[in-house]
Design a protein around this motif. Structure first.
Motif, PDB file in Angstrom:
ATOM      1  N   GLU B 184       0.914  -1.182  -0.034  1.00 57.45           N
ATOM      2  CA  GLU B 184      -0.137   0.175   0.193  1.00 57.45           C
ATOM      3  C   GLU B 184       0.861   1.332  -0.007  1.00 57.45           C
ATOM      4  O   GLU B 184       1.970   1.053   0.641  1.00 57.45           O
ATOM      5  N   MET B 467      -2.292   4.023 -11.050  1.00 54.93           N
ATOM      6  CA  MET B 467      -2.721   3.664  -9.471  1.00 54.93           C
ATOM      7  C   MET B 467      -4.047   4.516  -9.418  1.00 54.93           C
ATOM      8  O   MET B 467      -5.133   3.943  -9.047  1.00 54.93           O
ATOM      9  N   PHE B 468      -3.809   5.788  -9.467  1.00 51.29           N
ATOM     10  CA  PHE B 468      -4.951   6.884  -9.281  1.00 51.29           C
ATOM     11  C   PHE B 468      -6.183   7.046 -10.175  1.00 51.29           C
ATOM     12  O   PHE B 468      -7.176   7.422  -9.924  1.00 51.29           O
ATOM     13  N   TYR B 469      -5.703   6.812 -11.445  1.00 53.93           N
ATOM     14  CA  TYR B 469      -6.705   7.089 -12.503  1.00 53.93           C
ATOM     15  C   TYR B 469      -7.107   6.089 -13.237  1.00 53.93           C
ATOM     16  O   TYR B 469      -8.084   6.276 -14.091  1.00 53.93           O
ATOM     17  N   VAL B 471      -6.291   2.119 -12.096  1.00 56.61           N
ATOM     18  CA  VAL B 471      -6.759   0.990 -11.276  1.00 56.61           C
ATOM     19  C   VAL B 471      -7.820   1.294 -10.079  1.00 56.61           C
ATOM     20  O   VAL B 471      -8.726   0.924 -10.076  1.00 56.61           O
ATOM     21  N   GLU B 472      -7.504   2.468  -9.253  1.00 60.37           N
ATOM     22  CA  GLU B 472      -8.531   2.901  -8.196  1.00 60.37           C
ATOM     23  C   GLU B 472      -9.235   3.979  -9.019  1.00 60.37           C
ATOM     24  O   GLU B 472      -9.273   5.099  -8.585  1.00 60.37           O
ATOM     25  N   ASN B 473     -10.043   3.493  -9.860  1.00 53.82           N
ATOM     26  CA  ASN B 473     -10.755   4.599 -10.368  1.00 53.82           C
ATOM     27  C   ASN B 473     -12.193   4.928  -9.842  1.00 53.82           C
ATOM     28  O   ASN B 473     -13.185   4.391 -10.284  1.00 53.82           O
ATOM     29  N   TRP B 474     -12.124   5.576  -8.665  1.00 48.59           N
ATOM     30  CA  TRP B 474     -13.410   5.880  -8.088  1.00 48.59           C
ATOM     31  C   TRP B 474     -13.243   7.212  -7.685  1.00 48.59           C
ATOM     32  O   TRP B 474     -12.109   7.790  -7.318  1.00 48.59           O
ATOM     33  N   VAL B 477     -15.114   6.315  -1.955  1.00 55.58           N
ATOM     34  CA  VAL B 477     -15.237   4.891  -1.359  1.00 55.58           C
ATOM     35  C   VAL B 477     -15.830   5.015   0.239  1.00 55.58           C
ATOM     36  O   VAL B 477     -15.607   5.945   0.985  1.00 55.58           O
TER      37      VAL B 477
END
Lengths: 250, 487
Positions: B184, B467-469, B471-474, B477
């Motif tokens: 992480e 990663m941020f745009y 994979v972690e596309n939200w 949360v």
């Protein structure tokens, strides 16, 4: 400059003998026969001048005499020892102990002062002697340059640089001093001064000189003149009454 | 030899800019080696020291809920030095309307420090047994959010805000890197690690006296796998979720990854830089030898021996190697200190072990000497082998260089007529092939250095963007403190 005290004279024993010496060079794809079947004797205390045009083999002859090059064939005998098949190591020792060189372009180390340039050679002398600094100053004094001992070559005139080279050639107290066009790059007046210094060392200290030059006038100050042509000795002449370097004009 | 050495010194002075540049190049290689290796060694030492001082657990076993008596049973296993039972609850922390962050509440024994995963008090005091609604807060979050002693935190319990007062700021070996999952990316302001007494955690979260995490510290030489097996046997009736070994512990894992990166940098970058330095030195010394042919000839004509001439030219290499090592080592040591300080500061490792390593001094000096000697030996050997008569003649490499028309020129001129101005440089490139080859290699490695540095920067940016745009596309949360059925 030293004052002449007496003429030491030429002895009868040979310091150098060349027997049928030849030297060939391979320059790229061309074989150059620089020296062919040369027989020569140099007597102790002699002032010998080798004359010849460019490409006649003068410098090659000098290199063979000084052990900085080896003959392709023939023999070179220095003080009774045949050096023609010497290894590089033995030639190095020979040069170190017996030969002094004066080059056309002086070949001083530009980053060392006049005194240090002389010491550069003194350090090689193996025998016991006073500290290098003292000897260097004494030698520079002999050629009239003690005042300029801490100057670098670029701060000296051509004549002064050549006189430093003469002092350096004397530094190891060699039995034979070889000069390759020692005044070739000097003006007339300075050239005469250089020859005067060499002649004095020959006459006073009894040093043996072999000088190669293309300037025929220089032959007048010699004891003997050898004429080289196309790598061979064309003729030689004995100078019965050599003149003083101050009297020559070119 | 004195005058030859004096000549060395004067030659160096006459070429001070060139020698200075070469020394800087070698110093850069050595400093990168020293700084990375030293940082790697010191960071490892600092981490290990901190782990030892703060009794970092060799492993932790997570269960659903185990009675407190299991601790005594585990303590009795041979090879176990200390055991600590804890309640670990992940929840939320209320910041303001519309903002809350993740929080992990961990129980600690009252009045006395834990036997495993100890806390280092950075400010305030340890928790007293009878004190209520108080906590200790992990340093990363406190620093990031500028929380001070006496401030109030609002952890969420079943969606309801509770209030606890910060009594101390602490450092904990499990959270040197503030992460709770492996690999992480730490975000110190987004994760609050809160320590409260066991009874307070039980009271606040309405838990029966129990543990859901058992952390174990082993004796030296204990067989960890055997102990884990026995611990899991004891905890088996209470539903073992997982056992996390020290190397897999999220914070430690990320620290070790950083250390490994340092290690790999330490053994790649310096060699590339030193290779470039060697090539530059080789070219420079070859030039010096070429330019001093007359002096070499003179020295040999006067009677200097081959080894003296060789040593003379090798001394240039040794001079560069010596000063390159000295400057490189000094710079490297300084940079290493800065790197370790930066790392320990970011990671919150409370102890800094900074020491000089003898093996590094030897390694750096040897590397520098080997690189420089390898670069200098060929030109020096060439100078020593020269015969005086040859040395004093004009450079045969120049005089006799082959004047052939290179193939490329013939090919180009067939298609496009080019002027002599352009033909000369082409011919020169092919005439001095070795020099051209080394120049090309030198430039290639110099570019390699530059581009690899830029590439690292680009990779990091790319990684973060992905990663941020992607994979972690939200955009938002929702986190829950407990599991809910998806139905």
């Amino acid at each position: 400059m030293v004052k002449p005290l007496s003429k030491t004279g030429i002895t009868t024993d040979n310091i150098v003998v060349l027997e049928g010496a030849c030297k060939n060079y391979q320059m790229g794809e061309i074989l150059i026969k620089a020296l062919c079947d040369v027989d020569l004797e140099v007597k102790r205390g002699e002032f010998l001048v080798v004359l010849g045009p460019s490409g006649s083999g003068k410098t090659t002859l000098l290199n063979l005499l000084g052990g900085i090059d080896t003959p392709t064939s023939g023999r070179i005998i220095i003080e009774g020892v045949d050096i023609s098949r010497f290894s590089q190591k033995r030639l190095t020792l020979l040069r170190r102990e017996k030969i002094g060189f004066i080059f056309q372009f002086f070949n001083l180390i530009p980053t060392l002062t006049a005194r240090e340039n002389v010491e550069f050679a003194i350090e090689l002398a193996s025998r016991d002697r006073s500290p290098p600094e003292t000897d260097a100053i004494a030698l520079l004094k002999m050629v009239g340059l003690e005042e300029r001992s801490d100057h670098f070559p670029y701060q000296l005139s051509g004549g002064e640089q050549q006189r430093v080279a003469i002092a350096r050639a004397l530094a190891k107290d060699p039995v034979l001093i070889l000069g390759d066009e020692p005044t070739g790059t000097l003006d007339f007046k300075t050239g005469k001064l250089v020859y005067k210094a060499m002649k004095e060392l020959n006459e006073i200290e009894g040093k043996t000189f072999v000088i190669v030059t293309h300037n025929a006038i220089i032959g007048q100050v010699a004891d003997r003149v050898i004429h080289l042509h196309d790598g061979q000795i064309a003729r030689q002449e004995i100078i019965e009454n050599p003149i003083s370097p101050e009297e020559i004009i070119w | 030899m004195k005058k030859l050495i004096l000549k060395n010194w004067r030659d160096i002075k006459a070429r001070k800019a060139q020698f200075g540049a070469l020394i800087i190049l070698v110093a850069l290689g050595i400093s990168s080696y020293v700084s990375f290796v030293s940082a790697y060694l010191n960071l490892s030492a600092s981490t290990e020291y901190a782990y030892e001082k703060l009794k970092f657990a060799h492993f932790s076993t997570k269960v659903i809920s185990a009675p407190k008596r299991v601790v005594d049973k585990i303590q009795a296993i041979p090879g176990v030095e200390a055991v600590e039972g804890r309640l670990i609850i992940d929840t939320g922390l209320y910041i303001s309307d519309g903002e809350q962050v993740k929080a992990r509440v961990i129980s600690i024994p009252p009045d006395q420090h834990p036997e495993v995963n100890d806390l280092l008090i950075e400010g305030g005091s340890y928790l007293k047994g009878k004190a209520k609604d108080v906590c200790l807060l992990e340093k990363h979050y406190a620093d990031e959010r500028e929380i001070e002693l006496g401030d109030t935190l609002k952890p969420l319990v079943d969606g309801e805000k509770k209030e606890v007062i910060v009594e101390g700021i602490v450092v904990n070996p499990e959270y040197f890197n503030a992460v709770i999952r492996k690999a992480e990316i730490p975000s110190p302001g987004e994760l609050a690690i809160i320590f409260m007494t066991q009874s307070e955690v039980e009271r606040m979260f309405q838990k029966s006296p129990s543990y859901n995490d058992i952390s174990v510290l082993l004796d030296k030489g204990a067989n960890r796998e055997e102990v884990i097996e026995k611990v899991e046997d004891i905890l088996d009736p209470y539903l073992v979720i997982e056992t996390v070994k020290r190397e897999d512990q999220p914070s430690n894992f990320s620290i070790q990854e950083e250390i490994k990166q340092n290690q790999s940098m330490a053994y790649t970058m310096p060699f590339v830089i030193l290779f470039v330095a060697s090539i530059s030195l080789f070219i420079a010394l070859s030039r010096v030898v070429q330019s001093q042919r007359g002096e070499i000839g003179l020295a040999k004509a006067l009677g200097y021996r081959n080894w003296q001439v060789l040593l003379h030219y090798l001394l240039f290499s040794l001079f560069i190697a010596f000063w390159g090592s000295v400057i490189g080592f000094a710079l490297g040591t300084y940079f290493a200190k800065e790197i370790v300080e930066l790392y320990t500061d970011i990671m919150g490792i409370p102890f800094l072990k900074h020491q000089l390593h003898l093996e590094l001094i030897i390694g750096a000096t040897s590397m520098s000497a080997i690189a420089c000697i390898l670069a200098g030996i060929l030109p020096a050997y060439a100078s020593a082998r020269m015969r005086p008569a040859t040395a004093m003649r004009a450079d045969p490499n120049i005089a006799l260089a082959k004047g052939r028309v290179p193939l490329i020129e013939r090919a180009v001129t067939k298609i496009l007529p080019i002027s002599l101005t352009f033909r000369i440089p082409i011919r020169n490139v092919f005439r001095a092939r070795r020099r051209s080859f080394y120049t090309v290699v030198g430039i290639a490695f110099a570019l390699l250095l530059t581009t690899s540095t830029w590439a690292m920067l680009d990779s990091t940016n790319y990684l973060l963007d992905s990663m941020f745009y992607e994979v972690e596309n939200w955009d938002m949360v929702a986190g829950f403190s407990q599991n809910f059925s998806h139905r």
